[in-house]
Design an enzyme around this catalytic site. Structure first.
Site, short mmCIF file in Angstrom:
data_model
loop_
_atom_site.label_atom_id
_atom_site.label_comp_id
_atom_site.label_asym_id
_atom_site.label_seq_id
_atom_site.Cartn_x
_atom_site.Cartn_y
_atom_site.Cartn_z
N GLU B 207 -15.04 34.29 -51.15
CA GLU B 207 -15.83 33.21 -50.54
C GLU B 207 -15.38 31.80 -50.94
O GLU B 207 -16.17 31.03 -51.51
CB GLU B 207 -17.32 33.39 -50.88
N GLU B 392 -18.98 42.81 -48.65
CA GLU B 392 -20.32 42.57 -49.21
C GLU B 392 -21.34 42.63 -48.09
O GLU B 392 -21.10 42.12 -46.98
CB GLU B 392 -20.46 41.19 -49.89
#
Lengths: 487, 487, 487, 487
Positions: B207, B392
């Site tokens: 991220e 995720e």
């Protein structure tokens, strides 16, 4: 740790589960006419949902039993419908009755009587019930047969008439009439004869106090006949107790299996944490008064001026207590009786909120209070010293948000009671699958397994896997820790 | 139906999981100092919880892997901590760099460099990471190693100093400085050398856009350095992309395994259901701008006047996309950029409420919108045609009320994408167990398995059993029907 | 019963009320640049609303004063904007300063200095302020002039620069610098000269502790410069106290009217009802530490290791206490300081909910706790024995659902305090009309009178009629009984 | 702008207001026995609150009228209690009746009859009513006298008996019997004789459809006799219409004042915004069917198979329509009748929530929908072209949080209707002060003025001041703008 003989099962009833498929309709009960009465629907007393759109256990029982086995379930409670077996009156079958005013002291049913009953009975229904029971047994599961779960044959009880003309002006007046006691004794004897080779245990009836209190006092609950009368409440309560006693005698004369009764217990707690006479009174009224009648034979004082009586013919008529536990009641000293149930706790919460004590409340606004199950087990043991089976425990929760927590925490409390030596033989969850929740209809979803009412497909909810794991491990240890539950 | 090679796994990171037990402390990262800074705590930017009270994966990894296997999990993503492996600076290791202004076009790390790095490295930490990885492999699970998950060594980034003195006045300025790109290339090469026999796949970083946007714009999120500056936001974003490209080169020079990047995608939807340029812009900004840099080598236009550039040295540097998906964004045409994210949807809901579209929101106020996962898979395939792994997906839910629904419905969407031919290789749930949720601390519980922070005991939540069942069946069919989810 | 001289009034400030019409723009303050900074808007620190769309008191003051009179209001507090009167620096005006390290012991401003200041001043702004004040006086209302309400001239404080470069690298560093104390003394002296014939009372500043704590610690509140630093917090707090003292001296040298200070008080209560040292500490920190500096001249111990000092030059510099009261704080013994503020009470409630103690919470999540106003009056009297005026009290409530209750119950508590002999001279409601609520913008509506921001029309809310009735009767008796408020 | 003759007033009834003080008890009505029936209390059908603990208007009317005048109120509607004036049966007074099956076509009451009635009447009660009316007149207020507001004398209706024995087995069966029509005609004539010098207008009855629908269908509302029967519903509805017609004739024979009827109107809206036959049907059923009987003399078709009839003896029996408006209904095409009322709107909201359309809901869960008042005025004008008076409009709101908004917005809609030329003569708020809300008891607070039930003190709520201001200004302009209400 639960022993290897501990019963991990599910509970079902007839009316709520059977209909929905081919040849499954039973139009001969009071509830069948009640839920389709147009004034009842218009007034909002009933949901407008109809049982014939149900889950069709009548035809699908084999695959349902297979699915139970897959999850490790080892015991099942079913109900048989009086109105299916006797769609027509059995009153003409003359039996020997010892009667004393309104007291029915004994009902003797001879083999000849049973044969007459067989002629009146719908033997197709008997056959189907035997197939259901046999399948349960063949799949290795323990079977409890319950004889009465709320419904009455129309020829015994027409609730629309009762409400219209007044209870005294109607012949078919259900549990208000002691004649019903006699017919129930016949029905019980007949069932014992037909099913004694299959049943591992018997229950005469489910939640008698709900039948009388919702039928005759708490009339906004939408139970037949919604005819408010304290007199009818008391009278029907006593008749239900008599009916249990006489059915107990009927069954025992033919079967050596245990005969119990199923009752919805709700332990009382003082709102301020201080015990006192008001709490004792609440517990007496809510949990003991009925049970006392069929254990000690004592009809106790329910309120100022009510009849008290000793009935030796009703004494010692329970082999085990079937405990239905959903939630508790919280009381204070107010009200005309010196105690009263407070809103914001127990059955009186807002749906999907928190109770005033901070516990979550279910879809039907019932506080989730696991400790109450342990407490009632303890209290019942102290008073009655009988074997106990948890015969219902569950929650309405279509999205399965609270059920995992509910399931784990309540079984934990049973495990705790067991570890302390209380004689609890089993835990039967209410219920295996979604079903018809009486006046509330299909919207209230109590199943470990979801049912699509269109396709009738069964789809296990997450809780089913959790239950399966607890059964496999025979303990909640390692699972109960995962829920935020004070232990 | 998922194929037998489909990866059903869990994702973890270093900082959030490792600490909590003996010899597990790593005090050398920016996040370590950040979460204990007294002004940060006083201001409410961070929770006050400390990572050293964590779940201690550092010592308990073996039993954790055993528990994963028990539930059928076949794949694991872990993170390695740069600050553990290089607690001290690697800047003195001279490597060959092709530099062009702020562009780092290549970093060449020789075997000699690697040996120098080995001398600086904490080889005890390397050894422990190898033990963890080996145990995963020995237990038959597939392993993804991710090199950077938010944290930076203190010698690269001191966020307290940055905020105090201004970013230009501080040498250790993290991703703001292109020097960090070079050091990251060294770190990546070193990890590749040390772990190449064990890793089945590599990810360079997790991220990146969260690091730059929360660090430099959305400063109330409590991410270091909470120093508001658009310039720093853009610059660090580009440096992260460069760092990925150079790390990709480093790893590829030594390992033939796939190297990907993990990115938090949030597909954009128009509030009025009408597609348009504003939705495209939102998707570009949110999901594509960064990814374009490392696929097509194009640094696109982020806003009026921002630099555009072609960087062939950054082109084709992704073998697979790691998709983190939590929720969507909903946009309209307002705001200075011609599009803006609306509250009441996506990340902007009230905790445990409903979004404006009626979907449930999680403990952290994120809308549960499963269809978005399918949509982003489709969109990414259309634009990049790369293999994809869901790296995720999960929800904060201590009572496990929403997670069963969340889990089932999102895996259903993956199954749907797969059935339509989209190349999705796996689904890694975030996360296996409760862990340290950055500035929010321990209160936010993302685990399939609950962890008691006192005893460190692991207790599977109901969701774990549901996940296990899906893995066993390799389909959501027969399970997804049990949740009230439009499919 | 309130005496006939009791001040029933309203409070306003400059920045929040003045702009919105012709020639009303003041672009020279720190807040003006702060609320339009694009990173601030993007990060959500400020609302994006702009003060130039405000209610335009600058031009509409006459009709506003008329409306006040209609409702029986007899007193008004206004603020003057430093940046309007001195848009350019006054640093070149050399005055005689006694300095001792960072202590500014005295600032002497001569008539010559004042003339120099006049040359720098924007005398158009001075003229307009005089017109406003004159209109108030001519309409028979009592006037309090407050000199500083949060904003600083840009030449004294550029918050964007402070955050970008670090506070020590920026010359214009606001209250962090003791130089600001000197400039404030000049400004105060100049105002005293210009307005002394009109002001009935003076206040030097509004809520100094909010300026320092929100600016330097609680940075998510969105107050300039959102630069987290305990050192800056303490230093600016002390400088604000010095600034008050020097401004007091400036005004007193020219005017015989009372000079006070306005402070936001929040009495502390123990969560468990048990008083103790932790409660005393909370009260000291929250309510007394600042006030002690300018009454007894004592700079007390704020935390372990902080400077303690006696400053006779700051002693006895308050003629009356201006009490702003919105809500209380509830504390326990936790936290590193031995006391801490608990969420769910005071300022920490969910908007439009109930506090944990059951009191309603406002649109901004502030608990409505009227008794706290009485308690703080009592506590302040015991410690300082000074005259008191409630200078702010009100609630954000666009639909006026809680304000009637809020208003009646708080005035009741003032009436109670008065009846027991506490010297409270007046109650000034915050506020007369809707205005610009700092970083929260126009969404938070604090007015007795609603303002349509398009048409600028003023429309009294129901509360205005209630206030009017209380003023007319000069008691809450017969009105307070109508609200469900425990008295 | 309202004209100077516009009636700004309040509405009251007998049973809800009179009792509470010395000699104020009236034990002779059906409601009196109904609310103290122990089964009703136990079942939750009624609150358990008792009317004798009420606000005692019977003795306190003078000071109440004074308080009304203080707020500018210029008109009052009161109710007289049939059971007070005739505690004993009037059946023995023989009058000339033209009867045709169940149709009572005329009832002629001679002067001789009236004298006989006088002998039976409780002339003390008559005297007290005259005192009350005289005081209203002397204080300059306009007076409407309403003859029947829900209650019936026990000799006409014993609801406990009806429920117990069935409606056909009970002689005193209320509006189910057409004999009641005759007795009501006598009562009306007697009242006309006794009060004609004082009444400015007459109403025969309040909300007849509420009496029949809540009494015979929506039985969970707790209205006597809670006896579910469609037949009784239709029959009592028609008898109420006949009773109105005959009472109209009685009054008109003696008084030249206007005679109207008060009805609770709820305009129907389609949930999807699309008008259609189902909306027309809903409006017909809800708003027009009853009114048509006494205007055009047509008994219309209520459902398949119901009687239709022309009754010229019932035609043109209304001089003005008394409009009670609380909220609307929202409908779709579902249900057996082709239209049905949807929950989440109108009367079917959660207390203190928002309706599905976003409007606030009151303490009793009624949606606040001001526009509905305008719409019903328009619809009634189009159909009947009669003068109209808003005879009830108000909200249960003990904390007065919604009432200011409710009051302002609804009066605004009346003002709008008036400005467009609709003949609305007045607005009478329900109600001046708190009172006994039937089966809900004292908990539901509808007063502009709060009443302390212990001390009986009257305390105006903020709304009272708002109402006063609207009356003073004779417009909502300048006030309606202060509430967030789309106009």
């Amino acid at each position: 740790m639960f022993g290897k003989d501990f019963l991990f099962g599910v509970s079902m009833s007839g009316f709520q589960f059977e209909m929905g498929g081919e040849d499954s309709l039973d139009p001969n009960s009071d509830w069948f006419v009640w839920v389709r009465d147009s004034v009842n629907i218009a007034s909002g007393l009933v949901s407008g949902d109809l049982p014939e759109n149900g889950v069709d256990y009548w035809n699908r029982f084999k695959s349902d039993h297979d699915l139970m086995r897959k999850f490790g379930i080892n015991s099942v409670r079913i109900g048989v419908e009086w109105s299916r077996i006797f769609p027509k009156s059995t009153k003409d079958v003359e039996v020997e009755v010892k009667k004393d005013g309104t007291a029915i002291r004994s009902v003797k049913i001879t083999e000849k009587n049973l044969k007459e009953l067989e002629k009146i009975a719908n033997m197709e229904a008997v056959k189907r019930y035997r197939e259901i029971m046999k399948d349960i047994k063949e799949k290795g599961m323990w079977l409890m047969v319950n004889l009465n779960h709320f419904t009455l044959p129309l020829w015994i009880h027409d609730p629309i008439k009762v409400r219209k003309h007044g209870i005294k002006n109607v012949e078919e007046s259900g549990w208000y009439s002691e004649e019903t006691v006699i017919e129930f004794a016949k029905f019980a004897a007949f069932c014992a004869r037909e099913f004694k080779d299959l049943a591992d245990a018997w229950s005469t009836m489910n939640e008698p106090q709900v039948v009388s209190s919702l039928g005759y006092v708490l009339i906004t609950a939408g139970f037949p006949p919604s005819y408010p009368s304290f007199e009818a409440y008391v009278r029907s309560s006593i008749n239900l107790a008599q009916a249990h006693a006489r059915a107990y005698d009927s069954i025992k004369s033919m079967s050596d299996k245990d005969v119990g009764v199923i009752y919805s217990f709700s332990p009382a707690y003082p709102v301020d944490g201080k015990d006192g006479e008001h709490v004792d009174m609440a517990n007496y009224y809510q949990n003991f008064w009925f049970m006392d009648m069929i254990t000690s034979g004592r009809i106790g004082k329910l309120f100022e001026g009510s009849t008290e009586m000793e009935r030796t013919d009703m004494k010692d008529r329970v082999d085990f207590l079937g405990i239905n536990y959903y939630t508790r009641i919280v009381v204070d000293k107010g009200g005309p009786m010196g105690w009263r149930i407070l809103g914001g706790y127990g059955y009186g919460c807002e749906p999907y909120s928190r109770s005033r004590a901070g516990y979550p409340a279910s879809q039907v606004g019932w506080e989730i209070y696991p400790k109450g199950l342990y407490d009632i087990i303890r209290m019942l043991h102290e008073r009655y010293e009988l074997d106990m089976i948890v015969t219902e425990n569950g929650t309405a929760d279509p999205e399965d948000r609270l059920r995992p927590y509910y399931l784990i925490s309540h079984i934990y409390e049973v495990e705790k009671a067991l570890s302390e030596g209380y004689p609890v033989l089993g835990y039967l969850h209410w219920s295996f699958m979604d079903n018809y929740e009486w006046s509330k209809g299909f919207d209230k979803r109590f199943g470990l397994v979801q049912v699509d009412l269109e396709s009738k497909s069964r789809n296990p909810r997450p809780s089913a896997y959790v239950y399966s794991e607890i059964i496999r491990k025979r303990t909640t240890k390692g699972i109960v820790e995962s829920v935020p539950y004070e232990v």
